[in-house]
Design a protein around this motif. Structure first.
Motif, PDB file in Angstrom:
ATOM      1  N   GLY A 126       0.845  -1.061   0.126  1.00  0.00           N
ATOM      2  CA  GLY A 126       0.028   0.034   0.060  1.00  0.00           C
ATOM      3  C   GLY A 126       0.999   1.279   0.127  1.00  0.00           C
ATOM      4  O   GLY A 126       0.398   2.141  -0.641  1.00  0.00           O
ATOM      5  N   ILE A 127       1.932   1.252   0.736  1.00  0.00           N
ATOM      6  CA  ILE A 127       2.818   2.435   0.777  1.00  0.00           C
ATOM      7  C   ILE A 127       3.527   2.530  -0.417  1.00  0.00           C
ATOM      8  O   ILE A 127       3.830   3.805  -0.909  1.00  0.00           O
ATOM      9  CB  ILE A 127       3.780   2.334   2.126  1.00  0.00           C
ATOM     10  CG1 ILE A 127       2.910   2.581   3.415  1.00  0.00           C
ATOM     11  CG2 ILE A 127       4.837   3.447   1.898  1.00  0.00           C
ATOM     12  CD1 ILE A 127       3.834   1.969   4.423  1.00  0.00           C
ATOM     13  N   PHE A 128       4.093   1.499  -0.919  1.00  0.00           N
ATOM     14  CA  PHE A 128       4.912   1.420  -2.101  1.00  0.00           C
ATOM     15  C   PHE A 128       4.121   2.145  -3.276  1.00  0.00           C
ATOM     16  O   PHE A 128       4.468   2.982  -3.930  1.00  0.00           O
ATOM     17  CB  PHE A 128       5.329   0.162  -2.481  1.00  0.00           C
ATOM     18  CG  PHE A 128       6.152   0.301  -3.665  1.00  0.00           C
ATOM     19  CD1 PHE A 128       7.684   0.649  -3.589  1.00  0.00           C
ATOM     20  CD2 PHE A 128       5.768  -0.674  -4.694  1.00  0.00           C
ATOM     21  CE1 PHE A 128       8.555   0.421  -4.873  1.00  0.00           C
ATOM     22  CE2 PHE A 128       6.658  -0.708  -5.623  1.00  0.00           C
ATOM     23  CZ  PHE A 128       7.866  -0.267  -5.895  1.00  0.00           C
ATOM     24  N   LEU A 129       3.036   1.471  -3.462  1.00  0.00           N
ATOM     25  CA  LEU A 129       2.073   1.989  -4.574  1.00  0.00           C
ATOM     26  C   LEU A 129       1.260   3.172  -4.474  1.00  0.00           C
ATOM     27  O   LEU A 129       1.462   4.029  -5.593  1.00  0.00           O
ATOM     28  CB  LEU A 129       1.112   0.818  -4.880  1.00  0.00           C
ATOM     29  CG  LEU A 129       1.553  -0.578  -5.488  1.00  0.00           C
ATOM     30  CD1 LEU A 129       0.270  -1.612  -5.213  1.00  0.00           C
ATOM     31  CD2 LEU A 129       2.232  -0.601  -6.837  1.00  0.00           C
ATOM     32  N   GLY A 130       1.028   3.504  -3.390  1.00  0.00           N
ATOM     33  CA  GLY A 130       0.727   4.706  -2.994  1.00  0.00           C
ATOM     34  C   GLY A 130       1.733   5.910  -3.211  1.00  0.00           C
ATOM     35  O   GLY A 130       1.212   7.063  -4.021  1.00  0.00           O
ATOM     36  N   VAL A 131       2.824   5.597  -2.878  1.00  0.00           N
ATOM     37  CA  VAL A 131       4.132   6.834  -3.066  1.00  0.00           C
ATOM     38  C   VAL A 131       4.201   6.934  -4.738  1.00  0.00           C
ATOM     39  O   VAL A 131       4.296   8.001  -5.215  1.00  0.00           O
ATOM     40  CB  VAL A 131       5.320   6.395  -2.276  1.00  0.00           C
ATOM     41  CG1 VAL A 131       6.299   7.499  -2.721  1.00  0.00           C
ATOM     42  CG2 VAL A 131       4.954   6.482  -1.050  1.00  0.00           C
TER      43      VAL A 131
ATOM     44  N   LEU B 167      12.997   4.122  -5.535  1.00  0.00           N
ATOM     45  CA  LEU B 167      13.814   3.826  -4.420  1.00  0.00           C
ATOM     46  C   LEU B 167      13.102   4.414  -3.247  1.00  0.00           C
ATOM     47  O   LEU B 167      13.092   4.027  -2.162  1.00  0.00           O
ATOM     48  CB  LEU B 167      15.256   4.398  -4.589  1.00  0.00           C
ATOM     49  CG  LEU B 167      16.188   4.370  -3.422  1.00  0.00           C
ATOM     50  CD1 LEU B 167      16.346   2.967  -3.078  1.00  0.00           C
ATOM     51  CD2 LEU B 167      17.585   5.017  -3.684  1.00  0.00           C
ATOM     52  N   VAL B 168      12.627   5.763  -3.189  1.00  0.00           N
ATOM     53  CA  VAL B 168      11.998   6.341  -2.190  1.00  0.00           C
ATOM     54  C   VAL B 168      10.720   5.635  -1.738  1.00  0.00           C
ATOM     55  O   VAL B 168      10.464   5.597  -0.344  1.00  0.00           O
ATOM     56  CB  VAL B 168      11.605   8.058  -2.850  1.00  0.00           C
ATOM     57  CG1 VAL B 168      10.748   8.573  -1.569  1.00  0.00           C
ATOM     58  CG2 VAL B 168      12.950   8.667  -2.678  1.00  0.00           C
ATOM     59  N   ALA B 169       9.935   5.323  -2.644  1.00  0.00           N
ATOM     60  CA  ALA B 169       8.631   4.542  -2.400  1.00  0.00           C
ATOM     61  C   ALA B 169       9.092   3.192  -1.714  1.00  0.00           C
ATOM     62  O   ALA B 169       8.635   2.740  -0.656  1.00  0.00           O
ATOM     63  CB  ALA B 169       7.878   4.144  -3.580  1.00  0.00           C
ATOM     64  N   TYR B 170      10.148   2.453  -2.036  1.00  0.00           N
ATOM     65  CA  TYR B 170      10.754   1.240  -1.684  1.00  0.00           C
ATOM     66  C   TYR B 170      10.949   1.558  -0.026  1.00  0.00           C
ATOM     67  O   TYR B 170      10.805   0.666   0.933  1.00  0.00           O
ATOM     68  CB  TYR B 170      11.702   0.599  -2.398  1.00  0.00           C
ATOM     69  CG  TYR B 170      12.420  -0.531  -1.870  1.00  0.00           C
ATOM     70  CD1 TYR B 170      11.655  -1.805  -1.965  1.00  0.00           C
ATOM     71  CD2 TYR B 170      13.503  -0.408  -0.874  1.00  0.00           C
ATOM     72  CE1 TYR B 170      12.290  -2.974  -1.169  1.00  0.00           C
ATOM     73  CE2 TYR B 170      13.922  -1.455  -0.260  1.00  0.00           C
ATOM     74  CZ  TYR B 170      13.217  -2.967  -0.341  1.00  0.00           C
ATOM     75  OH  TYR B 170      13.669  -3.923   0.474  1.00  0.00           O
ATOM     76  N   VAL B 171      11.990   2.613   0.190  1.00  0.00           N
ATOM     77  CA  VAL B 171      12.472   2.794   1.388  1.00  0.00           C
ATOM     78  C   VAL B 171      11.542   3.353   2.757  1.00  0.00           C
ATOM     79  O   VAL B 171      11.461   2.556   3.561  1.00  0.00           O
ATOM     80  CB  VAL B 171      13.589   4.012   1.261  1.00  0.00           C
ATOM     81  CG1 VAL B 171      14.036   4.462   2.784  1.00  0.00           C
ATOM     82  CG2 VAL B 171      14.973   3.325   0.564  1.00  0.00           C
ATOM     83  N   LEU B 172      10.539   3.871   2.163  1.00  0.00           N
ATOM     84  CA  LEU B 172       9.340   4.313   2.955  1.00  0.00           C
ATOM     85  C   LEU B 172       8.721   3.020   3.413  1.00  0.00           C
ATOM     86  O   LEU B 172       8.225   2.731   4.624  1.00  0.00           O
ATOM     87  CB  LEU B 172       8.402   5.259   2.396  1.00  0.00           C
ATOM     88  CG  LEU B 172       8.981   6.627   2.257  1.00  0.00           C
ATOM     89  CD1 LEU B 172       8.079   7.639   1.339  1.00  0.00           C
ATOM     90  CD2 LEU B 172       9.312   7.194   3.463  1.00  0.00           C
ATOM     91  N   ALA B 173       8.403   2.136   2.476  1.00  0.00           N
ATOM     92  CA  ALA B 173       7.427   0.971   2.620  1.00  0.00           C
ATOM     93  C   ALA B 173       8.177  -0.114   3.384  1.00  0.00           C
ATOM     94  O   ALA B 173       7.794  -0.522   4.367  1.00  0.00           O
ATOM     95  CB  ALA B 173       7.065   0.411   1.288  1.00  0.00           C
TER      96      ALA B 173
END
Length: 141
Positions: free
Chosen positions: A98-103, A115-121
């Motif tokens: 959810g976080i990855f796809l949302g970002v 990379l940013v989406a991955y790191v946050l997720a």
């Protein structure tokens, strides 16, 4: 004399510190595996974002479980523990997808955005995984 409780507390803090360090190192290695597969499949081979992340997550997570069980928590193999960890991983999979796809959808773009989406997720999932594994799975089960 109060040296025994202080000594026991110090040993407990040392054990916790060692577990955190190992968990982070193993997580870093498995994160490279996960992100490498996610990026390679998604950007390199054109696999959809959800599926690319799912494959990366499963391979990285299976590797992390095996290494953390053996080295971080030094626990014997157990079918109950394995089932509990995979139930936890299912929850964190949903959270991090959810976080990855949302970002990605809120901020589409190049590899840096992935990379940013991955790191946050992954960062969110790592905290959840460590706390639940240490407090529940490898202590109570």
């Amino acid at each position: 004399m109060t040296t025994a409780p202080d000594s026991q507390e110090s040993a407990t803090q040392h054990a916790l510190h060692k577990q955190i360090v190992l968990f982070v190192l193993i997580g870093g290695l498995c994160g490279v595996i996960d992100f490498g597969l996610t990026l390679g499949l998604g950007k390199g081979l054109g696999v959809g974002e959800f599926y690319a992340k799912a494959v990366g997550f499963v391979v990285g997570t299976a590797t992390a479980y095996w290494l953390n069980r053996r080295h971080t928590f030094q626990a014997a193999p157990s079918h109950r523990r394995l089932a509990a960890v995979w139930a936890l991983y299912l929850v964190t999979f949903i959270v991090q997808e959810g976080i990855f796809l949302g970002v990605l959808h809120a901020w589409p773009g190049n590899t840096l955005h992935w990379l940013v989406a991955y790191v946050l997720a992954q960062g969110t999932a790592t905290v959840i995984n460590f706390v639940v594994q240490r407090v529940v799975i490898f202590t109570m089960i």
